[in-house]
Design an enzyme around this catalytic site. Structure first.
Site, PDB file in Angstrom:
ATOM      1  N   GLN A  37      -1.580 -78.737  38.359  1.00 22.33           N
ATOM      2  CA  GLN A  37      -2.389 -79.786  38.995  1.00 22.33           C
ATOM      3  C   GLN A  37      -3.554 -79.149  39.745  1.00 22.33           C
ATOM      4  O   GLN A  37      -4.383 -79.851  40.316  1.00 22.33           O
ATOM      5  CB  GLN A  37      -1.536 -80.576  39.988  1.00 22.33           C
ATOM      6  CG  GLN A  37      -0.363 -81.294  39.358  1.00 22.33           C
ATOM      7  CD  GLN A  37       0.657 -81.707  40.416  1.00 22.33           C
ATOM      8  OE1 GLN A  37       0.550 -82.769  41.026  1.00 22.33           O
ATOM      9  NE2 GLN A  37       1.652 -80.872  40.644  1.00 22.33           N
ATOM     10  N   ALA A  57       6.823 -69.482  46.940  1.00 20.61           N
ATOM     11  CA  ALA A  57       6.756 -69.111  45.526  1.00 20.61           C
ATOM     12  C   ALA A  57       6.527 -67.617  45.324  1.00 20.61           C
ATOM     13  O   ALA A  57       7.094 -67.018  44.412  1.00 20.61           O
ATOM     14  CB  ALA A  57       5.649 -69.920  44.848  1.00 20.61           C
ATOM     15  N   CYS A  66     -23.715 -89.363  31.988  1.00 22.09           N
ATOM     16  CA  CYS A  66     -23.521 -89.188  30.539  1.00 22.09           C
ATOM     17  C   CYS A  66     -22.380 -88.233  30.212  1.00 22.09           C
ATOM     18  O   CYS A  66     -22.052 -88.035  29.047  1.00 22.09           O
ATOM     19  CB  CYS A  66     -24.825 -88.730  29.877  1.00 22.09           C
ATOM     20  SG  CYS A  66     -25.266 -87.012  30.217  1.00 22.09           S
ATOM     21  N   CYS A 113     -21.988 -84.241  34.094  1.00 21.07           N
ATOM     22  CA  CYS A 113     -22.884 -85.309  34.541  1.00 21.07           C
ATOM     23  C   CYS A 113     -22.059 -86.532  34.963  1.00 21.07           C
ATOM     24  O   CYS A 113     -21.102 -86.906  34.287  1.00 21.07           O
ATOM     25  CB  CYS A 113     -23.845 -85.681  33.426  1.00 21.07           C
ATOM     26  SG  CYS A 113     -24.893 -87.077  33.880  1.00 21.07           S
ATOM     27  N   VAL A 134      -7.001 -77.077  40.682  1.00 19.75           N
ATOM     28  CA  VAL A 134      -8.355 -77.013  40.133  1.00 19.75           C
ATOM     29  C   VAL A 134      -8.943 -75.610  40.287  1.00 19.75           C
ATOM     30  O   VAL A 134     -10.110 -75.384  39.986  1.00 19.75           O
ATOM     31  CB  VAL A 134      -9.268 -78.081  40.788  1.00 19.75           C
ATOM     32  CG1 VAL A 134      -8.803 -79.489  40.393  1.00 19.75           C
ATOM     33  CG2 VAL A 134      -9.297 -77.950  42.318  1.00 19.75           C
ATOM     34  N   CYS A 144     -28.613 -83.712  36.075  1.00 22.41           N
ATOM     35  CA  CYS A 144     -28.179 -83.447  34.698  1.00 22.41           C
ATOM     36  C   CYS A 144     -29.393 -83.087  33.845  1.00 22.41           C
ATOM     37  O   CYS A 144     -30.430 -83.761  33.903  1.00 22.41           O
ATOM     38  CB  CYS A 144     -27.480 -84.682  34.144  1.00 22.41           C
ATOM     39  SG  CYS A 144     -27.144 -84.587  32.373  1.00 22.41           S
ATOM     40  N   HIS A 187      -5.611 -81.979  36.515  1.00 21.11           N
ATOM     41  CA  HIS A 187      -6.555 -82.584  37.469  1.00 21.11           C
ATOM     42  C   HIS A 187      -7.947 -81.972  37.375  1.00 21.11           C
ATOM     43  O   HIS A 187      -8.715 -82.034  38.337  1.00 21.11           O
ATOM     44  CB  HIS A 187      -5.991 -82.493  38.900  1.00 21.11           C
ATOM     45  CG  HIS A 187      -4.816 -83.405  39.123  1.00 21.11           C
ATOM     46  ND1 HIS A 187      -3.945 -83.295  40.190  1.00 21.11           N
ATOM     47  CD2 HIS A 187      -4.364 -84.473  38.397  1.00 21.11           C
ATOM     48  CE1 HIS A 187      -3.024 -84.244  40.106  1.00 21.11           C
ATOM     49  NE2 HIS A 187      -3.241 -84.957  39.032  1.00 21.11           N
ATOM     50  N   GLY A 241       5.853 -75.515  43.937  1.00 16.80           N
ATOM     51  CA  GLY A 241       4.839 -75.803  44.947  1.00 16.80           C
ATOM     52  C   GLY A 241       4.113 -77.114  44.780  1.00 16.80           C
ATOM     53  O   GLY A 241       2.904 -77.177  44.991  1.00 16.80           O
ATOM     54  N   ASN A 258      10.269 -74.414  46.197  1.00 23.83           N
ATOM     55  CA  ASN A 258       9.509 -75.059  47.263  1.00 23.83           C
ATOM     56  C   ASN A 258      10.226 -74.786  48.584  1.00 23.83           C
ATOM     57  O   ASN A 258      11.457 -74.905  48.629  1.00 23.83           O
ATOM     58  CB  ASN A 258       9.436 -76.581  46.995  1.00 23.83           C
ATOM     59  CG  ASN A 258       8.320 -77.254  47.784  1.00 23.83           C
ATOM     60  OD1 ASN A 258       8.191 -77.072  48.991  1.00 23.83           O
ATOM     61  ND2 ASN A 258       7.519 -78.039  47.098  1.00 23.83           N
TER      62      ASN A 258
HETATM   63  P1  OAD Z   1       0.686 -81.051  48.041  1.00 22.85           P
HETATM   64  O1  OAD Z   1      -0.136 -80.548  49.164  1.00 22.85           O
HETATM   65  O2  OAD Z   1       0.965 -82.507  47.975  1.00 22.85           O
HETATM   66  O3  OAD Z   1       2.093 -80.313  48.043  1.00 22.85           O
HETATM   67  C1  OAD Z   1       2.178 -78.916  48.172  1.00 22.85           C
HETATM   68  C2  OAD Z   1       3.628 -78.522  48.071  1.00 22.85           C
HETATM   69  O4  OAD Z   1       3.693 -77.114  48.119  1.00 22.85           O
HETATM   70  C3  OAD Z   1       4.499 -79.042  49.244  1.00 22.85           C
HETATM   71  O5  OAD Z   1       5.684 -79.612  48.697  1.00 22.85           O
HETATM   72  C4  OAD Z   1       4.821 -77.775  50.036  1.00 22.85           C
HETATM   73  O6  OAD Z   1       6.097 -77.823  50.647  1.00 22.85           O
HETATM   74  C5  OAD Z   1       4.756 -76.723  48.963  1.00 22.85           C
HETATM   75  N1  OAD Z   1       4.428 -75.374  49.446  1.00 22.85           N
HETATM   76  C6  OAD Z   1       3.699 -74.987  50.514  1.00 22.85           C
HETATM   77  N2  OAD Z   1       3.624 -73.650  50.588  1.00 22.85           N
HETATM   78  C7  OAD Z   1       4.315 -73.163  49.527  1.00 22.85           C
HETATM   79  C8  OAD Z   1       4.611 -71.859  49.036  1.00 22.85           C
HETATM   80  N3  OAD Z   1       4.174 -70.759  49.662  1.00 22.85           N
HETATM   81  N4  OAD Z   1       5.365 -71.747  47.912  1.00 22.85           N
HETATM   82  C9  OAD Z   1       5.836 -72.857  47.267  1.00 22.85           C
HETATM   83  N5  OAD Z   1       5.587 -74.105  47.686  1.00 22.85           N
HETATM   84  C10 OAD Z   1       4.845 -74.265  48.797  1.00 22.85           C
HETATM   85  O7  OAD Z   1       0.011 -80.507  46.697  1.00 22.85           O
HETATM   86  P2  OAD Z   1       0.217 -81.022  45.201  1.00 22.85           P
HETATM   87  O8  OAD Z   1       1.627 -81.431  44.972  1.00 22.85           O
HETATM   88  O9  OAD Z   1      -0.378 -80.017  44.310  1.00 22.85           O
HETATM   89  O10 OAD Z   1      -4.901 -84.182  43.345  1.00 22.85           O
HETATM   90  O11 OAD Z   1      -0.700 -82.312  45.216  1.00 22.85           O
HETATM   91  C11 OAD Z   1      -0.850 -83.049  44.046  1.00 22.85           C
HETATM   92  C12 OAD Z   1      -2.254 -83.568  43.964  1.00 22.85           C
HETATM   93  O12 OAD Z   1      -2.600 -84.266  45.168  1.00 22.85           O
HETATM   94  C13 OAD Z   1      -3.333 -82.500  43.861  1.00 22.85           C
HETATM   95  O13 OAD Z   1      -3.525 -82.022  42.541  1.00 22.85           O
HETATM   96  C14 OAD Z   1      -4.542 -83.217  44.342  1.00 22.85           C
HETATM   97  C15 OAD Z   1      -3.961 -83.891  45.554  1.00 22.85           C
HETATM   98  O14 OAD Z   1      -4.621 -85.020  46.007  1.00 22.85           O
HETATM   99  C16 OAD Z   1      -6.171 -84.432  43.093  1.00 22.85           C
HETATM  100  O15 OAD Z   1      -7.077 -83.896  43.691  1.00 22.85           O
HETATM  101  C17 OAD Z   1      -6.353 -85.431  42.009  1.00 22.85           C
END
Ligand code: OAD
Length: 255
Positions: free
Chosen positions: A100, A238, A129, A126, A102, A154, A118, A194, A220
């Protein structure tokens, strides 16, 4: 539950999906989204920065914020978790990495063609377009998270260039989502690393694997809504847990 139990599952697996979220890059110094106090969404308003409406209302605010994030990410290096995932991929050829994130830290650690659900900070396009735009050179200027920056125009139609990421309210790239779902349905082990597991449809990926009968290992430090579908929950960072897990793989050139 122990790394030993997880290692037993990994040793038997031939088709592995590694599903990652912001936590895998946390130990590279990239903030997560929802961790209390340090998460991006604890410090910034997602609605004002990560929606198509926000970009339409104030393109310079949104573009500047993503350029700041690109700067932070560009200065980060892969950590031991990214490296361990690349080693799993090298040791078990049927491994698919679905992220997920970027950033490009999986690629930098040696993962081949991770699926970016994501989008990517390195694929601007752009806003009108959708033609791909040339990403700016280098990691960017000194980070300044409040910096406004007028997006470039663009080259084809002159509309503002936007970051190549998925915003709230937008669909995921269909080819990436389909490939991720297919890999999850077909795998014999999924390792989720994570992620808070609260953002859909991405959070469906481990659930698809579980529904199709694959065991799920979660890495996690904190509990998540995915706990219940997991066969093994490894509570820890991790970059500590995954290298330990990888030690269980037989010696190969990959290690
Ligand atoms: P989150 O910030 O929601 O969750 C991060 C997770 O990583 C939490 O469960 C933490 O407990 C865990 N964490 C923190 N430190 C860690 C470590 N050292 N090792 C392992 N785990 C650890 O992030 P995402 O789940 O990636 O979307 O969020 C999902 C989406 O929400 C993102 O892709 C983004 C965001 O809005 C978009 O931008 C579309």
């Amino acid at each position: 539950m122990t790394v030993r139990e997880a290692a037993d599952l990994l040793l038997k697996a031939r088709k592995v999906v590694v599903f990652t979220g912001a936590g895998v890059s946390a130990e590279s110094g990239i903030p997560t989204f929802r961790d209390a106090l340090t998460g991006l969404w604890a410090r910034f308003d997602a609605q004002a920065l990560a929606t198509p409406e926000a970009f339409e209302a104030d393109p310079a605010l949104v573009y500047g914020w993503y350029e700041w994030r690109r700067t932070v990410v560009g200065r980060a290096r892969p950590n031991a978790a990214h490296t361990a995932i690349a080693k799993i991929e090298a040791a078990i050829p049927g491994t698919v990495v679905v992220t997920q994130n970027v950033d490009a830290l999986h690629e930098q650690a040696g993962s081949v063609s991770p699926i970016h659900l994501h989008g990517s900070l390195y694929a601007p396009r752009c806003s009108s377009c959708a033609e791909p735009a040339t990403p700016p050179d280098g990691p960017g200027d000194e980070p300044a998270d409040g910096r406004r920056l007028t997006p470039p125009a663009c080259e084809h139609c002159g509309a503002p260039v936007r970051p190549g990421v998925v915003w709230f309210g937008e669909a995921l790239p269909m080819d990436a989502l389909e490939a991720a779902v297919a890999a999850a349905a077909d795998c014999d082990l999924l390792i989720t690393v994570g992620t808070s597991g609260v953002v859909y449809p991405a959070a469906e990926i481990p659930q698809v694997a579980a529904r199709f009968g694959a065991p799920v290992i979660q890495v996690n430090p904190l509990p998540t809504p995915l706990d219940d579908i997991c066969t093994v929950n490894l509570r820890g960072p991790a970059a500590e847990v995954l290298p330990e897990l990888v030690l269980s793989l037989p010696p190969t050139a990959a290690r």
